[in-house]
Design an enzyme around this catalytic site. Structure first.
Site, mmCIF file in Angstrom:
data_model
loop_
_atom_site.group_PDB
_atom_site.id
_atom_site.type_symbol
_atom_site.label_atom_id
_atom_site.label_comp_id
_atom_site.label_asym_id
_atom_site.label_seq_id
_atom_site.Cartn_x
_atom_site.Cartn_y
_atom_site.Cartn_z
ATOM 1 N N ASP A 14 0.676 -1.223 -0.197
ATOM 2 C CA ASP A 14 -0.133 0.069 0.130
ATOM 3 C C ASP A 14 0.854 1.221 -0.007
ATOM 4 O OD1 ASP A 14 0.799 -0.928 2.549
ATOM 5 O OD2 ASP A 14 -0.898 0.446 3.587
ATOM 6 N N GLU A 57 -0.430 -2.365 5.054
ATOM 7 C CA GLU A 57 0.458 -2.223 6.177
ATOM 8 C C GLU A 57 0.258 -1.018 6.831
ATOM 9 O OE1 GLU A 57 3.316 -1.467 8.690
ATOM 10 O OE2 GLU A 57 3.508 -0.274 7.020
#
Ligand code: NI
Length: 388
Positions: A79, A137
């Site tokens: 991400d 994350e």
């Protein structure tokens, strides 16, 4: 500095860098990594690697088996962050307000590089390599969703890395024990009694209460936790008041705590409550604490850490093992609570700039892309050692 890169990695170096730039150009936020997952799946298909999509919502898990033997997992996070990229990189983010400002674009590119090389060299290895591409994350704990969907089933050990701009290229931070902290967050609402700034009698001034509270909370680290341990209490936000001559009836605070051990984490949490109770009684204010557990501390296991040390030494020589520690948080910690493993740091500070010039999570973040080849090479050495 000499980098002893793996020749197979050097051979596809341009590809690895191009993939990182592609991910960089099209960043996606946590659990929205749809294009990212598609691109990863496409590459794995091209390499002839079996894989599954929609693991842990938007994650991808690939696997290569070399027959009987242990299963080793390698993980990359996927991400990006809600930051507007500045600067004029040719591969600058095309998605407004979203940017790969932590290096996860590079993590995916490194892991794909390793996967490609392994897909071409099937001899001499025994066992299975699982490639875990994990979403979310940055705060939402994607690792928990991956674990729930079975990504660790049958896995003996797990390894993960982070590009690290606080270290120069050629250094690799590897250390056993805690390397990243437990990262909790909290909000405090103080309610008092407002009034005229010239007539404080009869009021309960929440600005004064907040000031006392902030100072008192700082004594947790200076007076309660062991000075030889690493702990942090930070108030990052304070909100309250309307005008210079009005006594505020409400103040909101928000902050974060960091600790390397569950013991300290608990101690800090308890002390925050106790101090709030005490200040509340002293000043007659109503104080409510909302405390939320974030990621646990990231604690490396000793054997896997030695394995990384060995693999990294072959790539960066004496640069391996520079003991970088951080009070940041990582959801790789959830994997390490389940199975042995090691999380390590690949020095990636951009050329000729000091290590604080492009920090992570900033709008002009960039890396030295040679670090990508360092990471892929270490992953490869590691797999070869473990599945020899
Ligand atoms: Ni990160």
């Amino acid at each position: 500095m000499t980098l002893n890169l793996r020749s197979e990695v050097e051979r596809i170096g341009d590809e690895i860098i191009a993939r990182r730039r592609d991910f960089h150009r099209f960043p996606e936020l946590s659990f929205e990594e749809y294009r990212t997952a598609e691109v990863i799946a496409k590459h794995l298909t091209d390499f002839g690697i079996d894989h599954q999509t929609q693991v842990g919502k938007t994650g991808v898990v690939g696997e290569i088996s070399f027959g009987e033997g242990p299963t080793i997992a390698l993980r990359a996070d996927m991400d990006a962050l809600p930051i507007q990229e500045i600067g004029d990189l040719e591969f600058k983010s095309c998605n407004d307000g979203v940017m790969h400002a932590c290096g996860h674009d590079g993590h995916m590119a490194m892991l794909l590089g390793t996967a490609k090389v392994l897909s071409q060299h099937k001899n001499n290895l025994r066992g299975t390599v699982r490639f875990i591409f994990q979403p979310a994350e940055e705060g939402l704990g994607g690792a928990r969703y991956m674990i729930k969907d079975g990504c660790l089933n049958g896995v003996k050990e797990i390894y993960g890395l982070h590009l690290w701009n606080y270290q120069p290229l050629g250094e690799v931070g590897v250390k056993t024990g805690p390397v990243l902290a437990a990262a909790d967050l909290f909000e405090i609402i103080i309610k008092g009694k407002g009034g005229h700034g010239a007539a404080p009698q009869g009021t309960i001034d929440t600005i004064v209460v907040a000031s006392q509270l902030i100072n008192a909370l700082q004594t947790i680290v200076s007076r309660n936790t062991n000075p030889l341990d690493n702990t942090v209490v930070t108030i990052g936000k304070i909100q309250g008041g309307d005008n210079f001559n009005i006594i505020a009836d409400k103040v909101k605070l928000a902050g974060t705590t960091r600790a390397y051990t569950e013991e300290n984490r608990q101690l800090i949490k308890n002390r925050i409550s106790e101090i709030i109770d005490g200040i509340s009684v002293s000043f007659g204010a109503d104080i409510v604490l909302d405390y939320e557990d974030g990621y646990p501390p990231t604690i490396n296991h000793s054997m896997p850490t030695e394995n990384v040390m060995k693999a990294a030494s072959r790539v960066v020589g004496k640069g391996a093992g520079s003991p970088y520690l951080s009070m940041g948080g990582e959801d790789f910690s959830y994997y390490l609570q389940k199975i042995p493993g090691c999380f390590f740091f690949i020095g990636s500070a951009p050329d000729n700039r000091d290590v604080f010039s492009t920090p992570h999570h900033c709008s002009h973040f960039d890396i030295d892309e040679k670090a990508l080849l360092v990471g892929s090479s270490i992953f490869l050495n590691l797999v070869e050692d473990l599945l020899a």
